[in-house]
Design an enzyme around this catalytic site. Structure first.
Site, PDB file in Angstrom:
ATOM      1  N   HIS A 165       0.835  -1.191   0.000  1.00  0.00           N
ATOM      2  CA  HIS A 165       0.000   0.000   0.000  1.00  0.00           C
ATOM      3  C   HIS A 165       0.875   1.249   0.000  1.00  0.00           C
ATOM      4  CE1 HIS A 165      -3.209  -2.792   1.220  1.00  0.00           C
ATOM      5  NE2 HIS A 165      -4.054  -1.856   0.817  1.00  0.00           N
ATOM      6  N   LYS A 211      -0.304   4.662   4.798  1.00  0.00           N
ATOM      7  CA  LYS A 211      -1.169   3.686   5.490  1.00  0.00           C
ATOM      8  C   LYS A 211      -0.577   3.375   6.865  1.00  0.00           C
ATOM      9  CE  LYS A 211      -3.664  -0.653   4.852  1.00  0.00           C
ATOM     10  NZ  LYS A 211      -4.951  -0.024   5.235  1.00  0.00           N
TER      11      LYS A 211
END
Length: 270
Positions: free
Chosen positions: A157, A161
């Site tokens: 990601h 995050k």
């Protein structure tokens, strides 16, 4: 046609913006509230302008209470503590609560489940992409059929995050564990460092990558003695999650109180 009135929690984030656009674009939905955390720079901003569309006349606030009596549903991609509080509010009013928040502790998940028992219609999922939900079904079946193969889950990601492994990776791990009829909690390996020794048979491994602006890449690898199967999903636009959340609202509005998954919404649950 009567419109369902929607509050969006976590409206100041990237998923919040995607959810605002999805609600604004749907003729059966009306945005009546937008929430962000206390002290956020977005408070007081118009939700539509913040999401890159026309002004909607709904400004971001950190006070949900005045909005609840105007709403039919909450779409919530926020933080675990906020999601638990919103679930309790949804239960007290019989609202739909669609939860995409990840990183919940076991006690927080139980509190959300209790809200479903207390009157809320909750759809909670680590991922609202129909393709990812279908992939989880495939992972469960593959893990069952290839019961001796090692299962490893790799996810990547963007660099902002804050939780790891991702909620989607854990969702895939749970699918593999169901296929093997084992507990993920008792068989997950989340960290490998130093001299670890041989891989323990039957465990489910996780590897986490973070960097750039990657929306979400997930692969489940089933490694056998003479072959390797890789099941992969790559998200290219957050719109898939927002549209899935809208689909969940429309479905849950017709259900009785309880805790549901996106697999229930898509008719893929057993």
């Amino acid at each position: 046609m009567t419109q369902l009135r929607i509050i969006i929690a976590g409206a100041g984030g990237r998923m919040g913006a995607a959810n605002i656009r999805a609600v604004a674009a749907h003729p059966g939905l009306e945005l009546v509230g937008a929430l962000d955390r206390s002290g956020a720079d977005t408070l007081g901003c118009d939700a539509g302008t913040l999401a890159g569309i026309e002004a909607l006349g709904v400004v971001l606030t950190d006070n949900v209470v005045p909005l609840l009596d105007q709403a039919d549903a909450i779409i919530d991609f926020s933080a675990p503590v906020a999601s638990v509080a919103l679930a309790r509010q949804a239960a007290s009013r019989g609202l739909v609560h669609v939860i995409g928040t990840t990183g919940c502790l076991e006690a927080e998940d139980e509190a959300i489940a209790q809200a479903g028992r207390d009157g809320a219609r909750i759809v909670k999922s680590g991922n609202f992409s129909p393709g990812m939900v279908a992939l989880a079904v495939l992972v469960e079946k593959a893990a069952a059929a290839l019961s001796s193969y090692d299962v490893e889950i790799l996810e990547m990601h963007h660099n902002l995050k804050v939780d790891a492994p991702s909620g989607t990776a854990l969702m895939l791990g749970e699918a593999a564990a169901r296929g093997r009829q084992i507990s993920l909690k008792d068989n997950a390996v989340r960290v490998r460092d130093g001299h670890t020794g041989p891989r323990e048979a039957g465990t489910i491994g996780f590897a986490t990558l973070r960097g750039g602006n990657v929306i979400g890449d997930h692969s489940v690898i089933l490694a056998g003695p003479s072959e390797r199967i890789e099941l992969t999903h790559r998200a290219q636009d957050r719109t898939i999650y927002a549209n899935g959340a809208v689909l969940a609202v429309l479905w849950a509005h017709r259900q009785k109180p309880g805790l549901y998954s996106m697999a229930d919404v898509l008719g893929l649950s057993d």
